[in-house]
Motif scaffolding. Structure first.
Motif, PDB file in Angstrom:
ATOM      1  N   ALA A   1       7.191  18.007  -0.694  1.00 43.27           N
ATOM      2  CA  ALA A   1       8.198  18.000  -1.749  1.00 43.27           C
ATOM      3  C   ALA A   1       7.550  17.819  -3.114  1.00 43.27           C
ATOM      4  O   ALA A   1       7.888  18.521  -4.080  1.00 43.27           O
ATOM      5  CB  ALA A   1       9.211  16.889  -1.491  1.00 43.27           C
ATOM      6  N   ALA A   2       6.581  16.895  -3.204  1.00 42.16           N
ATOM      7  CA  ALA A   2       5.905  16.647  -4.481  1.00 42.16           C
ATOM      8  C   ALA A   2       5.148  17.890  -4.946  1.00 42.16           C
ATOM      9  O   ALA A   2       5.163  18.231  -6.140  1.00 42.16           O
ATOM     10  CB  ALA A   2       4.953  15.463  -4.340  1.00 42.16           C
TER      11      ALA A   2
ATOM     12  N   LEU B   1       1.546   9.174  -6.019  1.00 41.76           N
ATOM     13  CA  LEU B   1       2.110  10.492  -5.743  1.00 41.76           C
ATOM     14  C   LEU B   1       2.941  10.976  -6.928  1.00 41.76           C
ATOM     15  O   LEU B   1       2.847  12.145  -7.336  1.00 41.76           O
ATOM     16  CB  LEU B   1       2.989  10.423  -4.490  1.00 41.76           C
ATOM     17  CG  LEU B   1       3.691  11.711  -4.075  1.00 41.76           C
ATOM     18  CD1 LEU B   1       2.687  12.717  -3.521  1.00 41.76           C
ATOM     19  CD2 LEU B   1       4.775  11.420  -3.019  1.00 41.76           C
ATOM     20  N   ASN B   2       3.737  10.092  -7.500  1.00 45.18           N
ATOM     21  CA  ASN B   2       4.564  10.472  -8.640  1.00 45.18           C
ATOM     22  C   ASN B   2       3.709  10.876  -9.835  1.00 45.18           C
ATOM     23  O   ASN B   2       4.010  11.853 -10.532  1.00 45.18           O
ATOM     24  CB  ASN B   2       5.492   9.322  -9.014  1.00 45.18           C
ATOM     25  CG  ASN B   2       6.410   9.670 -10.166  1.00 45.18           C
ATOM     26  OD1 ASN B   2       7.231  10.574 -10.074  1.00 45.18           O
ATOM     27  ND2 ASN B   2       6.267   8.960 -11.275  1.00 45.18           N
TER      28      ASN B   2
ATOM     29  N   ALA C   1       0.830  -1.208   0.000  1.00 45.55           N
ATOM     30  CA  ALA C   1       0.000   0.000   0.000  1.00 45.55           C
ATOM     31  C   ALA C   1       0.864   1.257   0.000  1.00 45.55           C
ATOM     32  O   ALA C   1       0.542   2.254  -0.664  1.00 45.55           O
ATOM     33  CB  ALA C   1      -0.934  -0.012   1.210  1.00 45.55           C
ATOM     34  N   GLN C   2       1.992   1.215   0.719  1.00 44.27           N
ATOM     35  CA  GLN C   2       2.894   2.375   0.746  1.00 44.27           C
ATOM     36  C   GLN C   2       3.490   2.643  -0.636  1.00 44.27           C
ATOM     37  O   GLN C   2       3.555   3.790  -1.088  1.00 44.27           O
ATOM     38  CB  GLN C   2       4.014   2.133   1.759  1.00 44.27           C
ATOM     39  CG  GLN C   2       3.561   2.140   3.212  1.00 44.27           C
ATOM     40  CD  GLN C   2       4.679   1.764   4.162  1.00 44.27           C
ATOM     41  OE1 GLN C   2       5.794   1.434   3.746  1.00 44.27           O
ATOM     42  NE2 GLN C   2       4.397   1.795   5.446  1.00 44.27           N
ATOM     43  N   VAL C   3       3.928   1.577  -1.301  1.00 46.91           N
ATOM     44  CA  VAL C   3       4.533   1.740  -2.627  1.00 46.91           C
ATOM     45  C   VAL C   3       3.478   2.188  -3.635  1.00 46.91           C
ATOM     46  O   VAL C   3       3.754   3.035  -4.504  1.00 46.91           O
ATOM     47  CB  VAL C   3       5.222   0.440  -3.073  1.00 46.91           C
ATOM     48  CG1 VAL C   3       5.824   0.610  -4.467  1.00 46.91           C
ATOM     49  CG2 VAL C   3       6.303   0.035  -2.088  1.00 46.91           C
ATOM     50  N   GLU C   4       2.273   1.659  -3.545  1.00 47.43           N
ATOM     51  CA  GLU C   4       1.188   2.092  -4.429  1.00 47.43           C
ATOM     52  C   GLU C   4       0.893   3.576  -4.236  1.00 47.43           C
ATOM     53  O   GLU C   4       0.645   4.307  -5.223  1.00 47.43           O
ATOM     54  CB  GLU C   4      -0.070   1.263  -4.159  1.00 47.43           C
ATOM     55  CG  GLU C   4       0.032  -0.167  -4.668  1.00 47.43           C
ATOM     56  CD  GLU C   4      -1.128  -1.043  -4.222  1.00 47.43           C
ATOM     57  OE1 GLU C   4      -1.306  -2.141  -4.795  1.00 47.43           O
ATOM     58  OE2 GLU C   4      -1.855  -0.635  -3.280  1.00 47.43           O
ATOM     59  N   SER C   5       0.946   4.050  -2.991  1.00 41.84           N
ATOM     60  CA  SER C   5       0.720   5.473  -2.723  1.00 41.84           C
ATOM     61  C   SER C   5       1.830   6.325  -3.318  1.00 41.84           C
ATOM     62  O   SER C   5       1.577   7.413  -3.859  1.00 41.84           O
ATOM     63  CB  SER C   5       0.607   5.720  -1.212  1.00 41.84           C
ATOM     64  OG  SER C   5      -0.564   5.138  -0.690  1.00 41.84           O
ATOM     65  N   LEU C   6       3.076   5.842  -3.241  1.00 43.92           N
ATOM     66  CA  LEU C   6       4.190   6.582  -3.821  1.00 43.92           C
ATOM     67  C   LEU C   6       4.111   6.621  -5.341  1.00 43.92           C
ATOM     68  O   LEU C   6       4.454   7.635  -5.966  1.00 43.92           O
ATOM     69  CB  LEU C   6       5.513   5.966  -3.366  1.00 43.92           C
ATOM     70  CG  LEU C   6       5.841   6.140  -1.882  1.00 43.92           C
ATOM     71  CD1 LEU C   6       7.079   5.333  -1.509  1.00 43.92           C
ATOM     72  CD2 LEU C   6       6.034   7.610  -1.527  1.00 43.92           C
ATOM     73  N   ALA C   7       3.647   5.527  -5.933  1.00 37.33           N
ATOM     74  CA  ALA C   7       3.445   5.518  -7.386  1.00 37.33           C
ATOM     75  C   ALA C   7       2.390   6.541  -7.777  1.00 37.33           C
ATOM     76  O   ALA C   7       2.533   7.273  -8.766  1.00 37.33           O
ATOM     77  CB  ALA C   7       3.042   4.118  -7.849  1.00 37.33           C
TER      78      ALA C   7
END
Length: 292
Positions: A269-270, A244-245, A236-242
């Protein structure tokens, strides 16, 4: 422990100004068993000639020529060529303190973990960037600071060659699969800050966005390869970062602000990279804080 062979992988391109200093810092390592695998990514300066000259008097140095293009392709070939029990990634413009490898090998051996690291210290002709300790708190998980057991490197490599660099790919592997990271506060790499760095300060907005877009591909690639092996929380964390990008690339500031499971620091930052005006404000603030 001293007989553990350490493979230092160097992916280089047009590093004629710095490559000798970088290699000589590895040659001076207190750890006695080291091989230095330098793979050139189609340099058009004297980089290869300098490496060949140094290698002529040191059989530990091997020079390869990249089959593809880009830093990651060069690192992949260097890894294929390596034989070490421990793998270390190193840039052609940085410098290792003399006990850098010994410190990381000792941590791996003592704590029986697959990854070891320390701190990174910047150096620059610009005093504002000189002497920074990175990160301030906790271990550095960047590619140039970490050492991997051979078994763990077999998981990390090969790195997808569509990526512009290795840092985020290696960091995700450490966070997802390493049962722990052995580290201390010793400096393991001196990071040179200069105009040729890939994330140069104050680059035009479109240039910065393009670089971040390519770097951000790492999250989707990681999910594609490992989705079924990740814990529910980490996936879920990696999916959120994807996500976000993608929102940053689209300039969707509201979407970034409302995105769950992303720390405020990363959201901020984003947002600062999402729009030309916001990016110009970020650069202006950084210039003010650094006195530029």
């Amino acid at each position: 422990m001293e007989d553990m062979l350490v493979s230092v992988l160097m992916a280089v391109k047009n590093e004629a100004e710095y490559i000798r200093e970088a290699i000589e810092s590895v040659q001076r390592q207190s750890h006695p068993s080291v091989e230095i695998i330098v793979v050139d990514d189609h340099s058009d300066d004297a980089t290869c000639a300098i490496v060949e000259t140094i290698a002529a008097s040191d059989s530990r140095i091997v020079l390869g020529r990249s089959r593809g293009h880009g830093k990651v392709s060069a690192f992949n070939l260097a890894w294929e060529m390596s034989r070490g029990d421990v793998v270390v990634l190193f840039a052609g413009d940085d410098v290792m303190p003399e006990d850098s490898i010994a410190n990381r090998v000792h941590l791996l051996h003592e704590r029986k973990l697959p990854v070891s690291t320390g701190k990174v210290k910047s150096f620059s002709t610009d005093a504002k960037y000189d002497g920074l300790i990175l990160p301030r708190n906790g271990p550095s998980l960047g590619g140039g600071a970490t050492a991997f057991s051979r078994k763990f490197s077999n998981l990390v490599f090969p790195i997808p060659e569509v990526l512009p660099n290795e840092d985020s790919w290696t960091k995700l592997h450490i966070e997802a699969f390493a049962e722990g990271v052995a580290w201390n506060d010793k400096i393991v790499s001196y990071y040179r800050i200069h105009e040729g760095n890939s994330m140069a300060f104050g680059a035009p907005f479109q240039t910065k966005r393009s670089v971040l877009d390519r770097r951000g591909m790492v999250y989707d690639l990681f999910l594609e390869k490992y989705k079924d092996r990740l814990s529910e929380t980490f996936r879920a964390q990696v999916e959120s970062l994807a996500r976000l990008n993608r929102l940053r690339s689209e300039g969707n500031v509201l979407g970034i602000a409302l995105l769950p499971r992303v720390p405020l620091k990363q959201k901020s930052a984003a947002i600062s990279y999402a729009k030309p005006l916001l990016y110009s404000l970020r650069v202006a603030l950084e210039r003010h804080l650094l006195g530029r």
